[in-house]
Design an enzyme around this catalytic site. Sequence first.
Site, PDB file in Angstrom:
ATOM      1  CE  LYS A   8      -4.422  -1.615   1.685  1.00 57.39           C
ATOM      2  NZ  LYS A   8      -5.471  -1.529   2.694  1.00 57.39           N
ATOM      3  CE  LYS A  40      -5.370  -8.707  -2.357  1.00 54.59           C
ATOM      4  NZ  LYS A  40      -5.630  -8.194  -1.016  1.00 54.59           N
ATOM      5  CE  LYS A  79     -13.174  -4.890  -0.655  1.00 49.58           C
ATOM      6  NZ  LYS A  79     -13.524  -4.531   0.700  1.00 49.58           N
TER       7      LYS A  79
HETATM    8  P1  TYM Z   1     -10.614  -6.519   3.105  1.00 53.25           P
HETATM    9  O1  TYM Z   1     -11.858  -5.733   3.058  1.00 53.25           O
HETATM   10  O2  TYM Z   1      -9.468  -6.071   2.285  1.00 53.25           O
HETATM   11  O3  TYM Z   1     -10.919  -8.027   2.709  1.00 53.25           O
HETATM   12  C1  TYM Z   1     -11.984  -8.753   3.299  1.00 53.25           C
HETATM   13  C2  TYM Z   1     -11.669 -10.247   3.269  1.00 53.25           C
HETATM   14  O4  TYM Z   1     -11.578 -10.702   1.904  1.00 53.25           O
HETATM   15  C3  TYM Z   1     -10.364 -11.443   1.746  1.00 53.25           C
HETATM   16  N1  TYM Z   1      -9.882 -11.261   0.368  1.00 53.25           N
HETATM   17  C4  TYM Z   1      -9.554 -12.246  -0.461  1.00 53.25           C
HETATM   18  N2  TYM Z   1      -9.571 -13.587  -0.323  1.00 53.25           N
HETATM   19  C5  TYM Z   1      -9.167 -14.333  -1.380  1.00 53.25           C
HETATM   20  N3  TYM Z   1      -8.753 -13.808  -2.563  1.00 53.25           N
HETATM   21  C6  TYM Z   1      -8.734 -12.467  -2.750  1.00 53.25           C
HETATM   22  N4  TYM Z   1      -8.338 -11.951  -3.913  1.00 53.25           N
HETATM   23  C7  TYM Z   1      -9.137 -11.625  -1.680  1.00 53.25           C
HETATM   24  N5  TYM Z   1      -9.226 -10.276  -1.509  1.00 53.25           N
HETATM   25  C8  TYM Z   1      -9.684 -10.066  -0.250  1.00 53.25           C
HETATM   26  C9  TYM Z   1      -9.407 -10.835   2.760  1.00 53.25           C
HETATM   27  O5  TYM Z   1      -8.359 -11.721   3.068  1.00 53.25           O
HETATM   28  C10 TYM Z   1     -10.341 -10.587   3.940  1.00 53.25           C
HETATM   29  O6  TYM Z   1     -10.491 -11.768   4.719  1.00 53.25           O
HETATM   30  N6  TYM Z   1      -7.613  -6.396   6.991  1.00 53.25           N
HETATM   31  C11 TYM Z   1      -8.911  -7.021   6.667  1.00 53.25           C
HETATM   32  C12 TYM Z   1     -10.060  -6.344   7.407  1.00 53.25           C
HETATM   33  C13 TYM Z   1      -9.987  -6.500   8.898  1.00 53.25           C
HETATM   34  C14 TYM Z   1     -10.019  -7.720   9.621  1.00 53.25           C
HETATM   35  C15 TYM Z   1      -9.977  -7.339  11.006  1.00 53.25           C
HETATM   36  C16 TYM Z   1     -10.082  -9.054   9.255  1.00 53.25           C
HETATM   37  C17 TYM Z   1      -9.908  -5.487   9.802  1.00 53.25           C
HETATM   38  N7  TYM Z   1      -9.894  -5.989  11.078  1.00 53.25           N
HETATM   39  C18 TYM Z   1      -9.960  -8.302  11.999  1.00 53.25           C
HETATM   40  C19 TYM Z   1     -10.077 -10.015  10.269  1.00 53.25           C
HETATM   41  C20 TYM Z   1     -10.019  -9.625  11.619  1.00 53.25           C
HETATM   42  C21 TYM Z   1      -9.093  -6.996   5.144  1.00 53.25           C
HETATM   43  O7  TYM Z   1      -8.235  -7.405   4.451  1.00 53.25           O
HETATM   44  O8  TYM Z   1     -10.249  -6.554   4.646  1.00 53.25           O
END
Ligand code: TYM
Length: 327
Positions: free
Chosen positions: A111, A191, A194
Amino acid sequence: MKRIFSGIQPTGEVHIGNYIGAIKQWVELTAEYDCIYCVVDYHAITIEYEISELRHKTLDTAIILMACGLSPDNCKLFVQSHVPEHTELAWIFNCVTPIGELERMTQFKDKSRQHRANINMGLMDYPVLQAADILIYKAGFVPVGEDQVQHIELSREVARKFNSRFGDIFPEPQAILSLAPRILGIDGSGKMSKSMNNYIGLLENGDIIWEKLRTAVTDVNRVRRKDPGNPELCNIYTIHRAFSKDEELIEIDKGCRNASIGCIDCKKILYRNMMEELSPIRERAESLKKDTDYVRDVLKNGAASCREMAKKTMDEVRAGLGIYYPV
Ligand code: TYM
């Protein structure tokens, strides 16, 4: 009952990577675990965002989670900023987290490259807030995609460091990965994400989904129709694993390896199975969008009950730290 926590950012359209990497198993796990799920809006402000859109995206993300099957009957669902104890605990965790650990986080490095003009402290501290999200509920399990495993490991380290200095308060949480923990973008490069224009949106209409699937990269070594393919190297097959039944998967695996089916045939089967699963989700999302008062109520009640839990943990934490606190 063992407790689960997980979260999703309201940063844009929810895509099928989020769904099959995380949300789908969030729903399945509600049968066996005490589950808490959260729309993590304070994480979303660590990068540039449209101020006027954040609250709508937060509500839309909650609507998608509910359309996928989460409800007050099977979990607690709320918005992170509605339980301000998360950020309070994050501050305390800051004081036991080595900066070096944060600097080496892959997501921070990625990032920082993507947002050179705004490498802020929140971006680096992101995993500490994530640790606070999980640990404030003493959750032992965290269903996430593969990209988040490093952050969960950091949460374990934060829990260990805190416990060894201030008393045994927190468990060391473990990640739970789905069958498809890393979905690549449709261009096959990085990957699915979004922030890149390489995703299939969960609520996109059938024609758009088919157009994206039709042109999506498969096994790059399978150049001609008659070349045998390798499902293990194919992003489309990985997506199949989340949407198609076992018998069909065996047929596709075999047909790909001996070239009896082509990539387009394989994508047509996937498209049919995806539509079967995603159409009802889209319909439920449409009807929830017409009843946002209900969604707001769910989030409000979820936050109220999570806040009670969070306050109890904070009392223990303050006592452990030796903080003067009026009773
Ligand atoms: P975020 O919003 O980026 O992603 C949400 C979830 O989607 C999964 N993910 C994927 N899995 C497989 N392939 C992909 N291409 C892909 N893109 C996204 C992410 O691994 C995630 O599980 N940091 C976290 C948000 C968060 C969180 C937490 C998670 C904040 N606090 C506490 C667990 C526990 C995140 O990546 O969100």
